[in-house]
Design a protein around this motif. Sequence first.
Motif, PDB file in Angstrom:
ATOM      1  N   LEU A 205      42.509  26.999  46.085  1.00 31.84           N
ATOM      2  CA  LEU A 205      43.644  27.925  46.133  1.00 31.84           C
ATOM      3  C   LEU A 205      43.174  29.360  45.933  1.00 31.84           C
ATOM      4  O   LEU A 205      43.675  30.284  46.575  1.00 31.84           O
ATOM      5  N   PHE A 206      42.180  29.536  45.064  1.00 34.21           N
ATOM      6  CA  PHE A 206      41.640  30.877  44.886  1.00 34.21           C
ATOM      7  C   PHE A 206      40.997  31.375  46.176  1.00 34.21           C
ATOM      8  O   PHE A 206      41.274  32.481  46.643  1.00 34.21           O
ATOM      9  N   LEU A 207      40.140  30.541  46.760  1.00 32.57           N
ATOM     10  CA  LEU A 207      39.427  30.952  47.981  1.00 32.57           C
ATOM     11  C   LEU A 207      40.389  31.257  49.125  1.00 32.57           C
ATOM     12  O   LEU A 207      40.120  32.095  49.969  1.00 32.57           O
ATOM     13  N   PRO A 272      37.179  37.837  33.491  1.00 33.64           N
ATOM     14  CA  PRO A 272      37.481  38.658  34.665  1.00 33.64           C
ATOM     15  C   PRO A 272      37.242  37.909  35.977  1.00 33.64           C
ATOM     16  O   PRO A 272      36.255  37.196  36.114  1.00 33.64           O
ATOM     17  N   CYS A 273      38.165  38.083  36.912  1.00 30.90           N
ATOM     18  CA  CYS A 273      38.010  37.534  38.260  1.00 30.90           C
ATOM     19  C   CYS A 273      36.724  38.090  38.861  1.00 30.90           C
ATOM     20  O   CYS A 273      36.431  39.274  38.725  1.00 30.90           O
ATOM     21  N   ARG A 274      35.965  37.217  39.524  1.00 32.19           N
ATOM     22  CA  ARG A 274      34.685  37.655  40.095  1.00 32.19           C
ATOM     23  C   ARG A 274      34.876  38.588  41.284  1.00 32.19           C
ATOM     24  O   ARG A 274      33.954  39.278  41.699  1.00 32.19           O
ATOM     25  N   GLU A 275      36.088  38.600  41.850  1.00 33.74           N
ATOM     26  CA  GLU A 275      36.369  39.475  42.986  1.00 33.74           C
ATOM     27  C   GLU A 275      36.941  40.820  42.552  1.00 33.74           C
ATOM     28  O   GLU A 275      36.551  41.856  43.060  1.00 33.74           O
ATOM     29  N   CYS A 276      37.907  40.793  41.608  1.00 32.41           N
ATOM     30  CA  CYS A 276      38.659  42.015  41.332  1.00 32.41           C
ATOM     31  C   CYS A 276      38.668  42.409  39.858  1.00 32.41           C
ATOM     32  O   CYS A 276      39.170  43.477  39.512  1.00 32.41           O
ATOM     33  N   GLY A 277      38.155  41.564  38.977  1.00 32.27           N
ATOM     34  CA  GLY A 277      38.084  41.919  37.562  1.00 32.27           C
ATOM     35  C   GLY A 277      39.328  41.617  36.753  1.00 32.27           C
ATOM     36  O   GLY A 277      39.312  41.701  35.527  1.00 32.27           O
ATOM     37  N   TYR A 292      44.372  30.733  37.933  1.00 33.80           N
ATOM     38  CA  TYR A 292      44.375  31.558  39.145  1.00 33.80           C
ATOM     39  C   TYR A 292      44.237  33.028  38.800  1.00 33.80           C
ATOM     40  O   TYR A 292      44.416  33.436  37.646  1.00 33.80           O
ATOM     41  N   CYS A 293      43.930  33.832  39.830  1.00 32.33           N
ATOM     42  CA  CYS A 293      43.877  35.284  39.666  1.00 32.33           C
ATOM     43  C   CYS A 293      45.184  35.870  40.185  1.00 32.33           C
ATOM     44  O   CYS A 293      45.512  35.714  41.360  1.00 32.33           O
ATOM     45  N   PRO A 294      45.954  36.538  39.299  1.00 26.71           N
ATOM     46  CA  PRO A 294      47.265  37.054  39.710  1.00 26.71           C
ATOM     47  C   PRO A 294      47.158  38.112  40.814  1.00 26.71           C
ATOM     48  O   PRO A 294      48.110  38.316  41.560  1.00 26.71           O
ATOM     49  N   ARG A 295      46.004  38.742  40.920  1.00 22.19           N
ATOM     50  CA  ARG A 295      45.868  39.804  41.928  1.00 22.19           C
ATOM     51  C   ARG A 295      45.388  39.258  43.265  1.00 22.19           C
ATOM     52  O   ARG A 295      45.914  39.621  44.318  1.00 22.19           O
ATOM     53  N   CYS A 296      44.378  38.363  43.231  1.00 19.12           N
ATOM     54  CA  CYS A 296      43.808  37.831  44.477  1.00 19.12           C
ATOM     55  C   CYS A 296      44.683  36.761  45.129  1.00 19.12           C
ATOM     56  O   CYS A 296      44.584  36.507  46.320  1.00 19.12           O
ATOM     57  N   GLN A 297      45.513  36.107  44.297  1.00 16.73           N
ATOM     58  CA  GLN A 297      46.298  34.985  44.842  1.00 16.73           C
ATOM     59  C   GLN A 297      47.776  35.357  44.877  1.00 16.73           C
ATOM     60  O   GLN A 297      48.541  34.982  43.987  1.00 16.73           O
TER      61      GLN A 297
HETATM   62 ZN   LIG Z   1      40.989  38.542  41.561  1.00 13.12          ZN
END
Ligand SMILES: [Zn+2]
Length: 299
Positions: A205-207, A272-277, A292-297
């Motif tokens: 789901l993250f990807l 921290p999310c590895r993509e956006c922190g 999950y990452c609230p920003r990336c997902q």
């Molecule tokens: Zn993220």
Amino acid sequence: MPELPEVEVTRRRIAPLLEGRTVSRLTTTAPSYFFLTPPAELKRRLKGRRIVGLSRHGKYLFAELAGGDRLLLHLGMTGQLFGAGATSLRLLSSTSRSSLTPEAQARLLEQGASAPRDQHTHLIFHFEDGAPDVLFRDVRKFGKVLFIAAGKLDKRVEKLGTDALEITPAELGQLGGKRRAAVKSVLLDQSVLAGVGNIYADEALFLAGIRPTRSAARLTQPDWTRLLEAAQWVMRRSIETGGSSISDYVQPDGSDGAYQDERRVYARTGQPCRECGTAIVRVLVGQRGTHYCPRCQRR
Ligand SMILES: [Zn+2]
């Protein structure tokens, strides 16, 4: 808990130890809920039988016997299949490892060459040609063994959806799109697609950039396609690395494997999310811890 990649890695390692071999006898522990087929019946049915293959559907393994009978082997939470001679403290789950005193751990290491044969080793295959025994060890006993006669179906197997590595995006979209449940729950539903568990669902789901709580009915076909491609990519990647890249898992030969950790969200709450922190969030979806990452997902 072993998911599809760990079960597939087990299958690839154990298949050569079983295929073409004739079972001379079985050693088992006493009757328990581990044995869906009672031990005495298993011993009778397997004695003298030749194993022609080891197949997998979702998280289930099937030892295929000459003549069409099958032996279902399910690893459950802590089940491990390995060949005699495998030796590693890692054969113990992290839970049981941590329950050992340092002295007991040292004693285990000293015992060296023999794989553990203890009260948790519920099933041992012995072979007519004297090849190394194959052991099924399961500390928590959520694993299962079931004899399925040729032509017979079992409800556990019958209700399984297409294997998660085999299902097509169109099939997943068609089945999943009918569900109102959260997409995370649909991914875990073994009757929709078989093999995906909590870790790979969160990672996929993250990807795919999809929020786990989103209603499955609201996903578009391109969403399903992206999600399935992500799930299959992360599972294949895990198989390539011996099932160890994103889980706490022991290879059936007891080797440590490559323990690099590629988890992006699973069990990374607050990190921290590895993509956006952004800090990874944990919520419950259908009683399951979901990361999950609230920003990336946001989809
Ligand atoms: Zn993220």
